[in-house]
Design a protein around this motif. Structure first.
Motif, mmCIF file in Angstrom:
data_model
loop_
_atom_site.group_PDB
_atom_site.id
_atom_site.type_symbol
_atom_site.label_atom_id
_atom_site.label_comp_id
_atom_site.label_asym_id
_atom_site.label_seq_id
_atom_site.Cartn_x
_atom_site.Cartn_y
_atom_site.Cartn_z
ATOM 1 N N GLY A 46 -4.473 1.461 7.320
ATOM 2 C CA GLY A 46 -4.072 0.345 7.059
ATOM 3 C C GLY A 46 -3.975 -0.625 8.271
ATOM 4 N N THR A 48 -1.406 -1.084 10.439
ATOM 5 C CA THR A 48 -0.218 -1.673 10.509
ATOM 6 C C THR A 48 0.700 -1.092 11.801
ATOM 7 O OG1 THR A 48 1.015 -0.298 8.727
ATOM 8 C CG2 THR A 48 -0.208 -2.062 8.042
ATOM 9 N N SER A 49 0.303 0.122 12.090
ATOM 10 C CA SER A 49 1.405 0.562 12.983
ATOM 11 C C SER A 49 0.781 0.305 14.485
ATOM 12 C CB SER A 49 1.256 2.163 12.836
ATOM 13 O OG SER A 49 0.158 2.921 13.406
ATOM 14 N N ALA A 82 -9.220 6.704 2.041
ATOM 15 C CA ALA A 82 -8.000 6.309 2.945
ATOM 16 C C ALA A 82 -8.216 5.144 3.701
ATOM 17 C CB ALA A 82 -8.132 7.342 4.170
ATOM 18 N N GLY A 103 5.753 1.333 -0.707
ATOM 19 C CA GLY A 103 7.044 0.859 0.061
ATOM 20 C C GLY A 103 7.495 -0.554 -0.294
ATOM 21 N N LEU A 104 7.992 -0.936 0.752
ATOM 22 C CA LEU A 104 8.585 -2.283 0.725
ATOM 23 C C LEU A 104 7.789 -3.387 0.997
ATOM 24 C CD1 LEU A 104 12.202 -1.547 2.392
ATOM 25 C CD2 LEU A 104 11.885 -2.473 -0.217
ATOM 26 N N LEU A 114 0.500 9.674 3.711
ATOM 27 C CA LEU A 114 0.356 10.758 4.474
ATOM 28 C C LEU A 114 1.676 11.180 5.223
ATOM 29 C CD1 LEU A 114 -3.254 10.503 5.618
ATOM 30 C CD2 LEU A 114 -2.367 12.123 3.835
ATOM 31 N N ILE A 118 8.253 6.406 1.689
ATOM 32 C CA ILE A 118 9.370 6.172 1.119
ATOM 33 C C ILE A 118 9.433 4.813 0.332
ATOM 34 C CG2 ILE A 118 12.131 5.847 1.551
ATOM 35 C CD1 ILE A 118 11.736 7.623 3.801
ATOM 36 N N HIS A 380 12.271 10.288 10.292
ATOM 37 C CA HIS A 380 10.827 10.073 9.362
ATOM 38 C C HIS A 380 9.851 9.711 10.299
ATOM 39 C CE1 HIS A 380 8.720 7.576 6.177
ATOM 40 N NE2 HIS A 380 8.269 8.681 6.632
ATOM 41 N N GLN A 383 5.793 6.223 12.020
ATOM 42 C CA GLN A 383 5.142 5.498 13.226
ATOM 43 C C GLN A 383 5.286 6.718 14.289
ATOM 44 O OE1 GLN A 383 7.835 3.894 11.849
ATOM 45 N NE2 GLN A 383 7.087 2.241 10.748
ATOM 46 N N ILE A 384 4.211 7.020 14.892
ATOM 47 C CA ILE A 384 4.185 8.048 15.979
ATOM 48 C C ILE A 384 4.220 7.148 17.255
ATOM 49 C CG2 ILE A 384 3.137 9.809 14.654
ATOM 50 C CD1 ILE A 384 0.429 9.544 15.923
HETATM 51 C C1 LIG Z 1 5.384 -4.236 6.501
HETATM 52 C C2 LIG Z 1 5.578 -2.923 6.649
HETATM 53 C C3 LIG Z 1 6.518 -2.217 5.641
HETATM 54 C C4 LIG Z 1 6.713 -0.823 5.671
HETATM 55 N N1 LIG Z 1 7.489 -0.312 4.734
HETATM 56 C C5 LIG Z 1 7.618 0.985 4.503
HETATM 57 C C6 LIG Z 1 8.482 1.582 3.394
HETATM 58 O O1 LIG Z 1 8.982 1.081 2.507
HETATM 59 N N2 LIG Z 1 8.397 2.849 3.537
HETATM 60 C C7 LIG Z 1 7.736 3.695 4.308
HETATM 61 O O2 LIG Z 1 7.773 5.012 4.131
HETATM 62 N N3 LIG Z 1 7.113 3.123 5.358
HETATM 63 C C8 LIG Z 1 6.991 1.911 5.338
HETATM 64 N N4 LIG Z 1 6.462 1.235 6.414
HETATM 65 C C9 LIG Z 1 5.728 2.196 7.252
HETATM 66 C C10 LIG Z 1 4.427 2.580 7.185
HETATM 67 O O3 LIG Z 1 4.264 3.259 6.003
HETATM 68 C C11 LIG Z 1 3.812 3.554 8.432
HETATM 69 O O4 LIG Z 1 3.993 2.960 9.627
HETATM 70 C C12 LIG Z 1 2.374 4.134 7.866
HETATM 71 O O5 LIG Z 1 2.052 5.118 8.894
HETATM 72 C C13 LIG Z 1 1.376 2.894 7.932
HETATM 73 O O6 LIG Z 1 0.186 3.456 7.656
HETATM 74 P P1 LIG Z 1 -1.144 2.477 7.927
HETATM 75 O O7 LIG Z 1 -2.110 3.335 7.251
HETATM 76 O O8 LIG Z 1 -0.961 1.092 7.525
HETATM 77 O O9 LIG Z 1 -1.142 2.439 9.406
HETATM 78 P P2 LIG Z 1 -2.354 3.077 10.410
HETATM 79 O O10 LIG Z 1 -1.465 2.080 11.505
HETATM 80 O O11 LIG Z 1 -3.540 2.709 10.194
HETATM 81 O O12 LIG Z 1 -2.015 4.564 10.654
HETATM 82 C C14 LIG Z 1 -0.579 4.957 11.073
HETATM 83 C C15 LIG Z 1 -0.686 6.397 11.798
HETATM 84 O O13 LIG Z 1 -1.102 7.314 10.856
HETATM 85 C C16 LIG Z 1 -2.223 7.948 11.260
HETATM 86 N N5 LIG Z 1 -3.211 8.022 10.119
HETATM 87 C C17 LIG Z 1 -3.443 7.146 9.421
HETATM 88 N N6 LIG Z 1 -4.409 7.403 8.512
HETATM 89 C C18 LIG Z 1 -4.711 8.474 8.759
HETATM 90 C C19 LIG Z 1 -5.532 9.343 7.806
HETATM 91 N N7 LIG Z 1 -6.371 8.915 6.792
HETATM 92 N N8 LIG Z 1 -5.567 10.728 8.287
HETATM 93 C C20 LIG Z 1 -4.801 11.187 9.651
HETATM 94 N N9 LIG Z 1 -4.090 10.323 9.966
HETATM 95 C C21 LIG Z 1 -3.859 9.048 9.659
HETATM 96 C C22 LIG Z 1 -2.866 7.316 12.229
HETATM 97 O O14 LIG Z 1 -3.068 8.050 13.430
HETATM 98 C C23 LIG Z 1 -1.709 6.348 12.850
HETATM 99 O O15 LIG Z 1 -0.974 6.933 14.043
HETATM 100 C C24 LIG Z 1 6.069 0.016 6.438
HETATM 101 C C25 LIG Z 1 5.295 -0.720 7.562
HETATM 102 C C26 LIG Z 1 5.168 -2.134 7.691
HETATM 103 C C27 LIG Z 1 4.317 -2.539 8.693
#
Ligand SMILES: Cc1cc2nc3c(=O)[nH]c(=O)nc-3n(C[C@H](O)[C@H](O)[C@H](O)COP(=O)(O)OP(=O)(O)OC[C@H]3O[C@@H](n4cnc5c(N)ncnc54)[C@H](O)[C@@H]3O)c2cc1C
Length: 422
Positions: A46, A48-49, A82, A103-104, A114, A118, A380, A383-384
């Motif tokens: 996505g 977002t991290s 994904a 999520g929120l 993954l 929550i 939790h 975010q790594i």
């Molecule tokens: C506005 C906002 C609201 C949120 N609300 C919630 C919530 O309500 N509940 C909750 O639990 N979390 C919440 N989060 C946290 C969010 O779910 C995590 O940070 C999540 O990891 C973001 O996923 P992404 O695919 O957008 O991020 P990315 O930044 O694309 O990926 C996040 C991390 O996961 C790894 N990763 C991503 N995709 C894969 C894949 N396909 N295979 C292997 N590794 C992968 C990447 O290495 C990276 O380090 C929120 C985050 C934001 C920005």
């Protein structure tokens, strides 16, 4: 190397990666076998991290090539690529009257699912990862995989467990198969509260045994955000009782929405100042039990932390767990803290390019993390942070005695450390 769309996370978006990779699973497997240097490889679902792109490293951008959304004939399962955001998944599912707990915000991608996932609906529907029935992707060593749950032999079970909650360290997941839920209308009550009212709301929520969940965000103001199913009478009665106890204010509102695809934004009531300029941020999320008698001291500690925040964007928030999220055996996934009732998270913010501001905010983040660890010993790993000093402590608090087995899995499936270190 390919063109790429902007990332949602400004820190990642402002980085200068070595380049972008956008490929199908087979090409990715071949690329890995040829060697991708320097490592670790960043993975973006996505976007977002803060760690989906970084200076001098390659990012695998899943958003262009992995976009399928295939709903089973009966509507009870969906396969998602994904590279889809949760908003896109919900949009596709709602046309068939189905949903998954998200999520929120619906901005995040599959990283949300993954790493646990929550949801304000987790108390009645579990974590997003609890709905996963199949995974496809490429291990860090370049081997392709396709796994289904449940898998009985020991080794297969460990792989499955590793991927559910620790995938970022082991593999690149390219597609996820999930069970879907019936789309059900939600009632959302939002309000601004005093510190005393926050304590009253938390105390009430810790007694709830139905679908209602309390979320709160503490910034310049305190926002309460309560979600329950519109057809859950016990939950609706409890929300009404709390509303009466706390009273109304100008910002209070109660809305009925058809599902999470239409939920209002969380956190918007907690601050009146529009974000100035471009901000960077890091987030730590903790997990812990009901606060019970420790609530007064926690509230006092939170008040101290908020009063000392170094940037107006710095914020502490929390989500409520329990119910269904605690019903899954600890041994089934890498999300170990199944007994958690609260997930507070600390958002440290600074102005982009302000090195001193960054240091101040990260110091505050570390201090707030130490304080909250007393109340919430688990982590939790949504975010790594392999680039920051507390990475190892976070891994220990997230994975505990499961960490040595995860390391064994990593030595087999990602022996050259293509993915972030464990
Ligand atoms: C506005 C906002 C609201 C949120 N609300 C919630 C919530 O309500 N509940 C909750 O639990 N979390 C919440 N989060 C946290 C969010 O779910 C995590 O940070 C999540 O990891 C973001 O996923 P992404 O695919 O957008 O991020 P990315 O930044 O694309 O990926 C996040 C991390 O996961 C790894 N990763 C991503 N995709 C894969 C894949 N396909 N295979 C292997 N590794 C992968 C990447 O290495 C990276 O380090 C929120 C985050 C934001 C920005």
């Amino acid at each position: 190397m390919t063109e790429h769309a902007a990332l949602w996370n400004p820190l990642a978006n402002d980085s200068h990666p070595a380049g972008w990779i956008s490929s199908d699973a087979i090409t990715l497997s071949n690329l890995i076998r040829q060697g991708i240097q320097p490592s670790p490889l960043m993975v973006c679902s996505g976007g977002t991290s803060s760690r989906c792109a970084a200076d001098g490293l390659w990012t695998l951008d899943l958003r262009a090539r992995h976009r399928q959304l295939v709903i089973s004939e009966a509507g009870d399962e969906v396969e998602i690529g994904a590279g889809l955001s949760m908003a896109e998944v919900l949009e596709g599912l709602q046309t068939r009257g189905r949903s998954i707990p998200v999520g929120l915000s619906t901005l995040p991608g599959c990283g949300f699912v993954l790493t646990g996932g929550i949801s304000p609906l987790s108390r009645s529907q579990g974590l997003a990862m609890d709905h996963i029935v199949g995974l496809r992707g490429v291990w860090g060593n370049g081997d392709c995989f396709e796994l289904s749950a449940p898998v009985s032999p020991h080794e297969e079970q460990q792989k499955w467990r590793g991927l559910l909650g620790a995938a970022p360290f082991l593999a690149i997941v390219t597609a996820i198969r999930l069970r879907t839920q019936e789309l059900t209308p939600l009632v959302i009550w939002r309000s601004v509260s005093s510190i005393q009212q926050l304590a009253i709301a938390i105390e009430a929520a810790e007694q709830w045994t139905h679908s209602a969940s309390l979320q709160w965000a503490w910034n310049e103001k305190i926002e309460l955000f309560i979600v329950c199913f519109a057809n859950d009478h016990a939950a609706m009665t409890a929300v009404e009782a709390l509303k009466t106890l706390l009273g109304q204010c100008a910002e209070s509102s109660k809305t009925m929405v058809p599902g999470q695809h239409a939920q209002p934004p969380f956190g918007a009531l907690a601050t009146s100042t529009a974000a100035q300029g471009r901000n960077h941020s890091e987030v730590i999320s903790r997990l812990g039990p009901a606060w019970g008698r420790r609530l007064p001291s926690l509230i006092a500690d939170l008040n101290q932390l908020i009063s000392k925040r170094p940037h107006p964007g710095c914020q502490i928030s929390a989500q409520q767990l329990g119910g269904m999220s605690s019903q899954v055996a600890v041994s089934h996934t890498s999300f170990l803290h199944r007994d958690a009732i609260w997930k507070p998270w600390i958002n440290a913010v600074w102005n982009a390019n302000d090195e001193q501001g960054r240091k101040r905010s990260l110091d505050w983040l570390l201090h707030a993390n130490t304080v909250l660890t007393e109340y919430c010993p688990g982590v939790h790993l949504a975010q790594i942070h392999p680039h920051l000093s507390f990475h190892q402590a976070e891994l220990d608090d997230a994975f505990q005695d499961w960490l040595p087995t995860l390391n064994r899995l990593k030595s087999h499936h990602d022996p050259y450390g293509l993915l972030p270190p464990l």
